[in-house]
Motif scaffolding. Sequence first.
Motif, short mmCIF file in Angstrom:
data_model
loop_
_atom_site.label_atom_id
_atom_site.label_comp_id
_atom_site.label_asym_id
_atom_site.label_seq_id
_atom_site.Cartn_x
_atom_site.Cartn_y
_atom_site.Cartn_z
N MET A 30 0.81 -1.21 0.00
CA MET A 30 0.00 0.00 0.00
C MET A 30 0.85 1.27 0.00
O MET A 30 0.33 2.38 -0.10
CB MET A 30 -0.93 0.03 1.23
N THR A 231 -2.78 1.23 7.09
CA THR A 231 -3.23 -0.15 6.96
C THR A 231 -2.63 -1.03 8.05
O THR A 231 -3.32 -1.85 8.67
CB THR A 231 -2.87 -0.71 5.57
N TYR A 271 -8.98 1.36 2.61
CA TYR A 271 -8.94 2.04 1.32
C TYR A 271 -10.04 3.09 1.22
O TYR A 271 -9.80 4.22 0.75
CB TYR A 271 -9.08 1.04 0.17
N ARG A 275 -9.36 6.86 0.65
CA ARG A 275 -9.82 7.41 -0.63
C ARG A 275 -10.74 8.61 -0.43
O ARG A 275 -10.69 9.57 -1.20
CB ARG A 275 -10.57 6.31 -1.41
#
Length: 279
Positions: A30, A231, A271, A275
Amino acid sequence: MKSIFDKVSFDCSKNVTRSYSTSFSSAVTMLSPRIRQDIYNIYGFVRFADEIVDTFHDYNKEELFDLFEKDLNNALRDKISLNPVLNSFQHTANQYNIPKELIDAFMKSMKQDLVKKEYSSLAEYNQYIYGSADVVGLMCLKVFVNNDDARYEELKGPAMRLGSAFQKINFLRDIKADTEELGRSYFPSLNLNEITDDIKQHIVEEIEADLVEGYKGILMLPVEAKFGVYTAYAYYKKLLKKLKATPSPEIKTKRIRVPNYQKFGLLAQCYLNYRFNFI
């Protein structure tokens, strides 16, 4: 050509990461491609040192560790090593000017695992965590900020708290293996035969405080690093939640894990949060 050997070395460090830790490897993917390989290089180095003291029981660990340390110092000085993992690490250490004192502190804590079985004081416990975890976070931070010394100093404290949190969660998860297989006890003055929910709750609260401070640093990370570190943070926070909900006697008898299906769901949630700028 040296470039071919370097590529082989980088591939080796990447394979070490993927083989030894699927969770950490997923977090590394990531990260921005610009810094991803350097984190593989750091992980490969720390993993090999850890494997010497934790798993090579049929060999002379002291001799292996001394040889590894000698090869490490030569690699950092000569900027090359025929050990691919050390060749990868020296590349990153020299490129990002990772302070030698961070590397020495890590090796000191690893060497303690060869002889020390209990940490009876808070000072000993904190010193071990600094060397085994905090400095690894600082090595990664040097890569994340791309030699920006001012930003490094700004994020240094949160990076150390995050490293401490991750390591303490590992300690809590691995109590069974550490005590039964390695004969070690990291939490100071803790009789593992009498661990209670109150004692566990105290440890959990300490970790939660570290995570809060570590998260503040994540919010300030460069964009190339933020999603990957977030993450990893989310995974460890989930693992801590499972440990917190597990009765103390059960923690002493089995290793608590985050199932793969939950990891995939966690990754998707991370995510979405990233995002849509929720972090």
